[in-house]
Design a protein around this motif. Structure first.
Motif, PDB file in Angstrom:
ATOM      1  N   GLY A 240     -22.058  35.784  10.999  1.00 41.43           N
ATOM      2  CA  GLY A 240     -21.335  36.669  10.088  1.00 41.43           C
ATOM      3  C   GLY A 240     -20.093  36.017   9.549  1.00 41.43           C
ATOM      4  N   SER A 241     -19.673  36.471   8.376  1.00 38.09           N
ATOM      5  CA  SER A 241     -18.481  35.869   7.775  1.00 38.09           C
ATOM      6  C   SER A 241     -17.231  36.376   8.489  1.00 38.09           C
ATOM      7  N   ILE A 242     -17.386  37.509   9.155  1.00 39.56           N
ATOM      8  CA  ILE A 242     -16.249  38.001   9.942  1.00 39.56           C
ATOM      9  C   ILE A 242     -16.667  37.980  11.411  1.00 39.56           C
ATOM     10  N   ARG A 243     -15.869  37.361  12.189  1.00 42.16           N
ATOM     11  CA  ARG A 243     -16.179  37.322  13.625  1.00 42.16           C
ATOM     12  C   ARG A 243     -14.991  37.898  14.378  1.00 42.16           C
ATOM     13  N   VAL A 244     -15.326  38.721  15.343  1.00 45.72           N
ATOM     14  CA  VAL A 244     -14.248  39.392  16.078  1.00 45.72           C
ATOM     15  C   VAL A 244     -14.426  39.141  17.578  1.00 45.72           C
ATOM     16  N   ILE A 509      -9.996  43.335   5.577  1.00 42.88           N
ATOM     17  CA  ILE A 509     -11.172  42.939   6.352  1.00 42.88           C
ATOM     18  C   ILE A 509     -12.275  44.004   6.224  1.00 42.88           C
ATOM     19  N   THR A 510     -11.874  45.239   6.278  1.00 41.73           N
ATOM     20  CA  THR A 510     -12.862  46.306   6.156  1.00 41.73           C
ATOM     21  C   THR A 510     -13.529  46.250   4.779  1.00 41.73           C
ATOM     22  N   ALA A 511     -12.705  46.028   3.756  1.00 41.93           N
ATOM     23  CA  ALA A 511     -13.247  45.955   2.395  1.00 41.93           C
ATOM     24  C   ALA A 511     -14.200  44.770   2.257  1.00 41.93           C
ATOM     25  N   LEU A 512     -13.840  43.661   2.896  1.00 41.73           N
ATOM     26  CA  LEU A 512     -14.716  42.482   2.839  1.00 41.73           C
ATOM     27  C   LEU A 512     -16.074  42.816   3.444  1.00 41.73           C
ATOM     28  N   GLY A 513     -16.037  43.589   4.550  1.00 37.63           N
ATOM     29  CA  GLY A 513     -17.290  43.961   5.211  1.00 37.63           C
ATOM     30  C   GLY A 513     -18.101  44.915   4.357  1.00 37.63           C
ATOM     31  N   SER A 514     -17.393  45.877   3.762  1.00 38.91           N
ATOM     32  CA  SER A 514     -18.135  46.902   3.028  1.00 38.91           C
ATOM     33  C   SER A 514     -18.482  46.466   1.612  1.00 38.91           C
ATOM     34  N   GLY A 515     -17.844  45.430   1.176  1.00 38.66           N
ATOM     35  CA  GLY A 515     -18.140  44.927  -0.174  1.00 38.66           C
ATOM     36  C   GLY A 515     -17.425  45.707  -1.249  1.00 38.66           C
ATOM     37  N   THR A 516     -16.457  46.517  -0.853  1.00 39.46           N
ATOM     38  CA  THR A 516     -15.684  47.271  -1.851  1.00 39.46           C
ATOM     39  C   THR A 516     -14.520  46.413  -2.327  1.00 39.46           C
ATOM     40  N   ARG A 517     -13.726  47.007  -3.252  1.00 41.43           N
ATOM     41  CA  ARG A 517     -12.587  46.239  -3.782  1.00 41.43           C
ATOM     42  C   ARG A 517     -11.642  45.858  -2.642  1.00 41.43           C
ATOM     43  N   VAL A 518     -11.208  44.642  -2.683  1.00 39.82           N
ATOM     44  CA  VAL A 518     -10.351  44.171  -1.581  1.00 39.82           C
ATOM     45  C   VAL A 518      -8.885  44.352  -1.979  1.00 39.82           C
ATOM     46  N   PRO A 519      -8.146  45.147  -1.195  1.00 38.82           N
ATOM     47  CA  PRO A 519      -6.754  45.428  -1.585  1.00 38.82           C
ATOM     48  C   PRO A 519      -5.764  44.387  -1.022  1.00 38.82           C
ATOM     49  N   THR A 533     -11.910  36.204   1.559  1.00 36.22           N
ATOM     50  CA  THR A 533     -12.628  36.626   0.364  1.00 36.22           C
ATOM     51  C   THR A 533     -14.122  36.538   0.646  1.00 36.22           C
ATOM     52  N   GLN A 534     -14.914  37.076  -0.277  1.00 35.95           N
ATOM     53  CA  GLN A 534     -16.353  36.978  -0.060  1.00 35.95           C
ATOM     54  C   GLN A 534     -16.745  35.506   0.031  1.00 35.95           C
ATOM     55  N   GLY A 535     -17.549  35.190   0.988  1.00 35.81           N
ATOM     56  CA  GLY A 535     -18.000  33.788   1.151  1.00 35.81           C
ATOM     57  C   GLY A 535     -17.107  33.001   2.094  1.00 35.81           C
ATOM     58  N   SER A 536     -15.959  33.557   2.423  1.00 39.92           N
ATOM     59  CA  SER A 536     -15.095  32.832   3.365  1.00 39.92           C
ATOM     60  C   SER A 536     -15.463  33.242   4.798  1.00 39.92           C
ATOM     61  N   ARG A 537     -14.864  32.591   5.752  1.00 42.36           N
ATOM     62  CA  ARG A 537     -15.159  32.924   7.147  1.00 42.36           C
ATOM     63  C   ARG A 537     -13.866  33.293   7.867  1.00 42.36           C
ATOM     64  N   THR A 538     -13.970  34.362   8.642  1.00 40.71           N
ATOM     65  CA  THR A 538     -12.769  34.868   9.304  1.00 40.71           C
ATOM     66  C   THR A 538     -13.015  35.058  10.794  1.00 40.71           C
ATOM     67  N   LEU A 539     -12.066  34.608  11.567  1.00 37.27           N
ATOM     68  CA  LEU A 539     -12.126  34.887  13.010  1.00 37.27           C
ATOM     69  C   LEU A 539     -10.890  35.716  13.364  1.00 37.27           C
ATOM     70  N   LYS A 560      -8.783  48.637  16.050  1.00 35.02           N
ATOM     71  CA  LYS A 560      -8.730  47.806  14.825  1.00 35.02           C
ATOM     72  C   LYS A 560      -9.790  46.715  14.919  1.00 35.02           C
ATOM     73  N   GLY A 561      -9.934  46.177  16.121  1.00 34.68           N
ATOM     74  CA  GLY A 561     -10.973  45.155  16.348  1.00 34.68           C
ATOM     75  C   GLY A 561     -12.352  45.742  16.106  1.00 34.68           C
ATOM     76  N   ALA A 562     -12.541  46.966  16.585  1.00 31.94           N
ATOM     77  CA  ALA A 562     -13.838  47.622  16.417  1.00 31.94           C
ATOM     78  C   ALA A 562     -14.130  47.846  14.936  1.00 31.94           C
ATOM     79  N   GLU A 563     -13.079  48.203  14.193  1.00 28.74           N
ATOM     80  CA  GLU A 563     -13.219  48.381  12.734  1.00 28.74           C
ATOM     81  C   GLU A 563     -13.687  47.080  12.099  1.00 28.74           C
ATOM     82  N   ALA A 564     -13.041  45.987  12.507  1.00 31.14           N
ATOM     83  CA  ALA A 564     -13.401  44.670  11.960  1.00 31.14           C
ATOM     84  C   ALA A 564     -14.845  44.328  12.325  1.00 31.14           C
ATOM     85  N   THR A 565     -15.245  44.722  13.537  1.00 29.48           N
ATOM     86  CA  THR A 565     -16.616  44.442  13.947  1.00 29.48           C
ATOM     87  C   THR A 565     -17.587  45.220  13.063  1.00 29.48           C
ATOM     88  N   ARG A 566     -17.221  46.441  12.781  1.00 35.06           N
ATOM     89  CA  ARG A 566     -18.085  47.242  11.906  1.00 35.06           C
ATOM     90  C   ARG A 566     -18.152  46.588  10.509  1.00 35.06           C
TER      91      ARG A 566
END
Ligand code: ATP
Length: 648
Positions: A240-244, A509-519, A533-539, A560-566
């Motif tokens: 995944g592009s986001i790892r928690v 991070i949540t927006a990146l996961g959901s694909g909505t506008r990133v604030p 951003t989309q395509g980047s990788r986050t830990l 907050k971590g759980a949110e990022a995991t979602r």
């Protein structure tokens, strides 16, 4: 001139005339006497003349004159006696007598001579007789010695002759040997030249063969590298592009048991074969007293109190490696104040954190790849404090840190790990820290270290191909509850700003996961935009306090971590939907690709263990940075009391 004695005697008659020839002799004598008389007359005339001259010249020397006269007179007498004798020659008897006298005188003379020589012979005899035996013996001895010497000399000469013969033989042998050696040398030289030529040919052939093999190998390696990169990317995508992940900070060993949080037994979670599920035993006040509750959080991995920074980096290094390969990566530690964010990101001399280890890994990779790639590694260090960006690579001016607009911070090209770490150390000294009730050296700002890695391929088909990866490493300021910390004034304002930044980060991070506008609404998220951003990788490393007193903050952090995991799951699901929508052929780039879809679609956790992603690792990933590296935690402390602390 006076008449000379010689001329008078030379005119005397021959005494050896034979008696039998008397008449002729007498005639001759008379003739001779006449001539003498004529000469005598002439002499007398000369004499008279001389006498006159003498008389004239003798005025000054009478003695001399008289003596000369006496001599002349004597001479004259002798001449006259001679004339007298000559006149007597007319008498035959006289002549006989005269001849006899002459002969007798001759005989007497001869007899005297014989006698004298006889005496000499006798003397000699006497001498010889008296010295005879010694001389003979001496001679004999001398003769013997001479003979001995002669023999010795002869022997030496013989020996010399022998030696000469030996030397001559030797010289002959040496010459022979030399000639032979020369022949051998010539032959060997020819042989070497032949074998050299042969060897050159062989070398040429083997070099050509080697070049061929090398080309094939290079191609294979290139293909394999390409494949490895693809697989690595796919594995990363599967993760995944986001790892928690979560990390529980150790508590001091003397902390009473009842002050510590109960995290339950380490348990494999949904996403990990390691400890991945955190069962947080909480209590809340109920009407009838404390009510026990269990909150469960799932992470890709949970690092326990005994897991070191090395273990944490081992997990994070894949992402750092992605940045080397050209990806945009962001790694940050998130959690309440004092939960171990700085320890995890910066660490200290004994236990360097993710930042120094990542720097080390990048430089080691660049070194290892030097044959294939040209690297350019640039660094930027900024601090975000109350929504303002400070450039920590610039020296403070007039005691104030230099503020910069976003994306305009200084970039320093660094040639070595040491330089990079020195820069980081210096920058850290300017960071704003302060003592809070939770942490003696609390980071009141976010530290953002950005490493830009530009890599240009030097070989094969990819020559000139350039990738630029970005690695953002962030040591966030600690979240805090103003009510809990009792902060007021400046510290409270700092806390509000920090919480606001962290909230915005969560939203991004949540927006990146959901694909909505990133604030990107804060300086922090704007600064990290490129890697968030989309395509980047986050830990996201969720830092957990081990203390019961921090329970509510810990629960908030974990939520907050759980949110990022979602968000991660949502992003994986979206990526999966995209992949499924593609024509089948496009998805079958490799076997791993289809399994990725399968895993993600099933919601099955990928395996983020080092063994799975090991293909991308080099030993450098596990290398520990130099022990000379400073303690960055200490830098925080220095900054607190230092000149530049709290300058804004
Ligand atoms: N894993 C760990 N092992 C040993 N000590 C740790 C660990 N994590 C944190 N600590 C120690 O706990 C203290 C607080 O840690 P740290 O400063 O890293 O917290 P923080 O989250 O950065 O705090 P703040 O947000 O206030 O800056 C430090 O003394 C640190 O050395």
């Amino acid at each position: 001139m006076y008449l000379s004695q010689e001329s008078s005697t030379s005119q005397e008659p021959e005494t050896t005339v034979a008696a039998g020839s008397g008449d002729r002799i007498v005639d001759n004598a008379i003739l001779h006497l006449d001539q003498k008389l004529d000469q005598l007359d002439a002499t007398v005339r000369d004499f008279s003349k001389d006498l006159n001259e003498v008389v004239i010249g003798a005025d000054g020397d009478v003695g001399k004159f008289l003596s000369a006269i006496a001599d002349t007179m004597e001479n004259m007498d002798q001449r006259l006696r001679g004339i007298e004798k000559a006149q007597n020659f007319n008498n035959v008897e006289y002549q006989k007598e005269y001849i006899k006298e002459q002969l007798e005188a001759k005989i007497a003379d001869l007899e005297r001579q014989v006698e004298s020589q006889g005496a000499q012979v006798a003397d000699c005899k006497k001498i010889r007789e008296s010295a005879g035996p010694d001389v003979a013996a001496g001679r004999e001895e001398e003769f013997r010695q001479l003979k001995e010497r002669l023999e010795k000399e002869k022997a030496r000469a013989d020996k010399a002759e022998e030696r000469k013969a030996i030397y001559e033989a030797r010289i002959e042998k040496v010459v022979e040997d030399r000639d032979m050696l020369a022949q051998h040398y010539e032959a060997a030289l020819r042989e070497i030249e032949d074998s050299n030529a042969n060897w050159r040919d062989q070398f040429q052939e083997s070099q050509e063969a080697r070049d061929g093999i090398e080309a094939v190998l290079r191609e294979t390696i290139e293909r394999e590298q390409e494949r490895r990169r693809r697989l690595f990317d796919e594995v990363q995508d599967m993760k995944g592009s986001i790892r928690v992940m979560a990390r529980v900070r150790p508590a001091p060993s003397d902390t009473p048991e009842d002050e510590l949080m109960d995290f339950g037994q380490p348990e494999r979670g949904e996403f990990s074969e390691h400890w991945g599920k955190l069962n947080l035993m909480t209590t809340r006040k109920g009407l009838t007293g404390d009510v026990a509750n269990v909150k469960t959080f799932d992470f890709e991995r949970i690092f326990g109190q005994n897991d070191t920074n090395e273990v944490v980096f081992d997990e994070a290094s894949d992402l750092a490696q992605s940045a080397v390969e050209g990806k945009k990566v962001c790694i940050f530690a998130y959690g309440q104040t004092g939960s171990g964010k700085s320890h995890t990101m910066l660490g200290d001399d004994e236990s360097p954190g993710i930042i120094p280890r990542a720097i080390n890994m990048i430089f080691r990779t660049a070194e290892d790849d030097a044959m294939s790639y040209r690297y350019k590694i640039e660094l930027s260090v900024t601090e975000i404090y109350q929504d303002t960006v400070y450039d920590l690579l610039q020296q403070p001016r007039g005691g104030k840190k230099v503020t910069v607009r976003l994306q305009q911070a200084t970039w320093e090209t660094t040639a070595s790990q040491t330089t990079a770490l020195d820069m980081l150390r210096q920058a850290s000294q300017h960071r704003t820290v302060a003592a809070t009730s939770a942490n003696e050296q609390s980071s009141r700002s976010h530290l953002v270290l950005t490493i830009r890695i530009t890599r240009e391929a030097l070989i094969d088909r990819r020559v000139g191909q350039t990738t630029t990866g970005t690695l953002n490493l962030v040591d966030l300021a600690g979240s805090e509850r103003a009510a809990a910390t009792g902060a007021t004034g400046k510290q409270m304002r700092e806390g509000v700003a920090i919480n606001s930044d962290l909230m915005n980060l969560n939203l991004v991070i949540t927006a990146l996961g959901s694909g909505t506008r990133v604030p990107y609404d804060s300086a922090l998220t704007k600064a990290l935009k490129e890697s968030l951003t989309q395509g980047s990788r986050t830990l996201m490393l969720v830092m957990v306090s081990p203390f019961k007193k921090d329970q509510s903050q810990t629960v908030q952090t974990l939520e907050k971590g759980a949110e990022a995991t979602r968000a991660k799951l949502a992003s994986v699901a979206r990526a999966n939907r995209k992949t499924s929508a593609l024509p089948k052929a496009a998805t079958q780039t490799s076997g791993a690709s289809s399994s990725s879809s399968a895993v993600a679609a099933a919601g099955t956790p990928t395996k983020p263990s080092s063994s799975q992603s090991g293909s991308s690792r080099t030993p450098a990933h596990r290398a520990t940075p130099s022990s000379t590296q400073s303690s960055f935690a200490n830098r925080k402390r220095m900054s607190t009391t230092g000149k530049t602390g709290n300058s804004v």
